[in-house]
Design a protein around this motif. Sequence first.
Motif, mmCIF file in Angstrom:
data_model
loop_
_atom_site.group_PDB
_atom_site.id
_atom_site.type_symbol
_atom_site.label_atom_id
_atom_site.label_comp_id
_atom_site.label_asym_id
_atom_site.label_seq_id
_atom_site.Cartn_x
_atom_site.Cartn_y
_atom_site.Cartn_z
ATOM 1 N N ALA A 52 1.114 -1.419 0.153
ATOM 2 C CA ALA A 52 0.110 -0.220 -0.237
ATOM 3 C C ALA A 52 0.624 1.347 -0.228
ATOM 4 C CB ALA A 52 -0.743 -0.022 1.322
ATOM 5 N N PRO A 53 0.326 1.919 -0.419
ATOM 6 C CA PRO A 53 1.273 3.490 -1.027
ATOM 7 C C PRO A 53 1.033 4.493 0.318
ATOM 8 C CG PRO A 53 -0.801 3.729 -1.955
ATOM 9 C CD PRO A 53 -1.145 2.547 -1.882
ATOM 10 N N THR A 54 3.006 4.768 1.071
ATOM 11 C CA THR A 54 2.606 5.013 2.184
ATOM 12 C C THR A 54 2.292 6.567 1.613
ATOM 13 O OG1 THR A 54 5.496 5.432 2.252
ATOM 14 C CG2 THR A 54 4.074 3.268 2.785
ATOM 15 N N VAL A 55 3.033 7.744 2.847
ATOM 16 C CA VAL A 55 3.017 8.913 2.843
ATOM 17 C C VAL A 55 4.397 9.358 2.289
ATOM 18 C CG1 VAL A 55 3.040 11.076 4.277
ATOM 19 C CG2 VAL A 55 1.328 9.224 5.010
ATOM 20 N N ASP A 56 5.018 8.261 2.823
ATOM 21 C CA ASP A 56 6.700 8.959 1.994
ATOM 22 C C ASP A 56 6.311 8.959 0.212
ATOM 23 O OD1 ASP A 56 7.748 9.796 4.484
ATOM 24 O OD2 ASP A 56 8.623 7.505 5.201
ATOM 25 N N SER A 57 6.185 7.710 -0.355
ATOM 26 C CA SER A 57 5.646 7.085 -1.542
ATOM 27 C C SER A 57 5.168 8.732 -1.171
ATOM 28 C CB SER A 57 5.689 5.941 -1.687
ATOM 29 O OG SER A 57 4.212 5.756 -1.836
ATOM 30 N N PHE A 58 3.857 8.898 -1.227
ATOM 31 C CA PHE A 58 3.154 10.050 -1.790
ATOM 32 C C PHE A 58 4.028 11.216 -2.086
ATOM 33 C CE2 PHE A 58 -0.105 7.724 -1.176
ATOM 34 C CZ PHE A 58 -1.315 7.870 -2.104
ATOM 35 N N PHE A 59 4.467 11.779 -0.649
ATOM 36 C CA PHE A 59 5.794 12.888 -0.249
ATOM 37 C C PHE A 59 6.673 12.450 -2.013
ATOM 38 C CE2 PHE A 59 10.103 14.583 0.847
ATOM 39 C CZ PHE A 59 9.272 16.051 1.094
ATOM 40 N N TRP A 60 7.107 11.582 -2.345
ATOM 41 C CA TRP A 60 8.313 11.441 -3.232
ATOM 42 C C TRP A 60 8.210 11.213 -4.348
ATOM 43 C CZ3 TRP A 60 13.335 12.347 -2.999
ATOM 44 C CH2 TRP A 60 13.632 11.630 -4.573
ATOM 45 N N ALA A 61 7.102 11.281 -4.928
ATOM 46 C CA ALA A 61 6.118 10.853 -5.875
ATOM 47 C C ALA A 61 5.969 12.636 -6.393
ATOM 48 C CB ALA A 61 5.417 10.277 -6.211
ATOM 49 N N ARG A 62 4.910 12.817 -5.290
ATOM 50 C CA ARG A 62 4.695 14.924 -5.669
ATOM 51 C C ARG A 62 6.013 15.892 -5.729
ATOM 52 N NH1 ARG A 62 0.792 17.731 -2.153
ATOM 53 N NH2 ARG A 62 -0.738 17.477 -3.153
ATOM 54 N N HIS A 63 7.293 15.103 -4.704
ATOM 55 C CA HIS A 63 8.427 16.277 -5.055
ATOM 56 C C HIS A 63 9.163 16.007 -6.185
ATOM 57 C CE1 HIS A 63 12.181 17.914 -3.954
ATOM 58 N NE2 HIS A 63 12.898 17.110 -3.703
ATOM 59 N N HIS A 64 8.771 14.748 -6.086
ATOM 60 C CA HIS A 64 9.872 14.345 -7.950
ATOM 61 C C HIS A 64 8.868 15.175 -9.369
ATOM 62 C CE1 HIS A 64 11.796 11.881 -10.636
ATOM 63 N NE2 HIS A 64 11.005 11.499 -11.493
ATOM 64 N N VAL A 65 8.204 15.086 -9.539
ATOM 65 C CA VAL A 65 7.031 15.383 -9.935
ATOM 66 C C VAL A 65 7.066 17.656 -10.118
ATOM 67 C CG1 VAL A 65 4.437 16.671 -10.793
ATOM 68 C CG2 VAL A 65 5.032 14.152 -10.791
ATOM 69 N N GLY A 66 7.209 17.538 -8.815
ATOM 70 C CA GLY A 66 7.884 19.485 -8.720
ATOM 71 C C GLY A 66 8.764 19.378 -9.267
ATOM 72 N N VAL A 67 10.306 18.247 -8.717
ATOM 73 C CA VAL A 67 10.934 18.997 -9.322
ATOM 74 C C VAL A 67 11.622 18.746 -10.806
ATOM 75 C CG1 VAL A 67 13.686 18.231 -9.749
ATOM 76 C CG2 VAL A 67 12.421 18.163 -7.974
ATOM 77 N N ASN A 68 10.305 17.771 -11.662
ATOM 78 C CA ASN A 68 10.175 17.242 -12.697
ATOM 79 C C ASN A 68 9.929 18.958 -13.374
ATOM 80 O OD1 ASN A 68 11.816 15.116 -12.794
ATOM 81 N ND2 ASN A 68 9.819 13.992 -13.455
ATOM 82 N N GLN A 69 8.881 19.820 -12.935
ATOM 83 C CA GLN A 69 8.430 20.640 -13.724
ATOM 84 C C GLN A 69 8.813 21.954 -13.453
ATOM 85 O OE1 GLN A 69 4.580 20.586 -10.741
ATOM 86 N NE2 GLN A 69 3.691 19.828 -13.209
ATOM 87 N N SER A 70 10.053 21.750 -12.568
ATOM 88 C CA SER A 70 10.774 22.899 -12.066
ATOM 89 C C SER A 70 11.721 22.566 -13.135
ATOM 90 C CB SER A 70 11.531 22.585 -10.884
ATOM 91 O OG SER A 70 12.205 23.909 -10.417
ATOM 92 N N LEU A 71 12.942 21.814 -13.055
ATOM 93 C CA LEU A 71 13.680 21.095 -14.178
ATOM 94 C C LEU A 71 13.234 22.071 -15.860
ATOM 95 C CD1 LEU A 71 15.569 18.501 -12.983
ATOM 96 C CD2 LEU A 71 16.290 20.386 -13.408
ATOM 97 N N GLN A 72 11.820 20.746 -15.945
ATOM 98 C CA GLN A 72 11.380 21.676 -17.796
ATOM 99 C C GLN A 72 11.643 23.407 -17.701
ATOM 100 O OE1 GLN A 72 11.141 18.909 -19.766
ATOM 101 N NE2 GLN A 72 10.660 21.054 -21.299
ATOM 102 N N SER A 73 10.664 23.252 -16.338
ATOM 103 C CA SER A 73 10.617 25.793 -16.703
ATOM 104 C C SER A 73 11.817 25.516 -16.536
ATOM 105 C CB SER A 73 10.094 25.775 -15.281
ATOM 106 O OG SER A 73 9.953 27.348 -15.032
ATOM 107 N N GLN A 74 12.866 25.634 -16.091
ATOM 108 C CA GLN A 74 14.087 26.351 -16.519
ATOM 109 C C GLN A 74 14.755 25.680 -17.915
ATOM 110 O OE1 GLN A 74 16.550 24.437 -13.347
ATOM 111 N NE2 GLN A 74 16.176 25.216 -11.890
ATOM 112 N N ILE A 75 14.629 24.515 -18.566
ATOM 113 C CA ILE A 75 14.644 24.108 -19.717
ATOM 114 C C ILE A 75 14.105 25.167 -20.453
ATOM 115 C CG2 ILE A 75 15.022 22.068 -21.191
ATOM 116 C CD1 ILE A 75 15.737 20.428 -18.819
ATOM 117 N N ASN A 76 12.668 25.153 -20.513
ATOM 118 C CA ASN A 76 12.213 26.321 -21.475
ATOM 119 C C ASN A 76 12.911 27.804 -21.872
ATOM 120 O OD1 ASN A 76 10.657 23.984 -21.758
ATOM 121 N ND2 ASN A 76 8.946 25.094 -20.633
ATOM 122 N N THR A 77 13.222 28.241 -20.395
ATOM 123 C CA THR A 77 13.218 29.267 -19.879
ATOM 124 C C THR A 77 14.683 29.063 -20.693
ATOM 125 O OG1 THR A 77 12.282 29.344 -17.813
ATOM 126 C CG2 THR A 77 14.459 31.326 -18.294
#
Length: 187
Positions: free
Chosen positions: A5-30
């Motif tokens: 079963a997913p844990t709070v840590d795995s949700f946090f890690w997935a959310r953080h990973h998506v946030g980092v990807n979005q931030s990196l993609q934004s920097q790449i676009n810039t």
Amino acid sequence: MVAMAPTVDSFFWARHHVGVNQSLQSQINTLNSENGSGLVVISQLQSQVNTLTSKIALLDQRVFFTATLHSRLLTVGAGPLVFNHVLMNTGGGYSPTTGVFTAPCRGLYVFLVQMFTSGHGHAKWDLYVNGHMVMSGESHTHDNTSNEYMYPVTLQAGDRVSVYSRNSLHIYGIHHSFFGGWMSKAL
């Protein structure tokens, strides 16, 4: 395999990973956007450098000539006057063989013709550009007479300028009668 079963840590890690990807993609676009506009700026600057280099080359271009006649006193018939003794010919536009100046580049030129005639008579001569008369010189001589004429004209590269006599002339040569010109401004 047992599904976990997913844990709070795995949700946090997935959310953080998506946030980092979005931030990196934004920097790449810039960076891509800035790089694209940077390339445009570089291209514009290169164009300005090329334009200035061309203008500097025009400013460095020097064109002037002066030619007289080898003989001290001579009679010339109607037709082209060939000033066969070149005193200076910077830019190489004047031919002492044909008596024709050929413009090496587009510009504003000034031509000077001096005729020092001998004896009584009627001296008639013309300045031609590309086979068309642009100035007519004429004098009635009663003795030795000197006449000078100046003519400014815009020429294209390859345009030809020459002097023609309309009648037989008795003229003084060496340093008395001459044909000269210079480019006052490259265009």
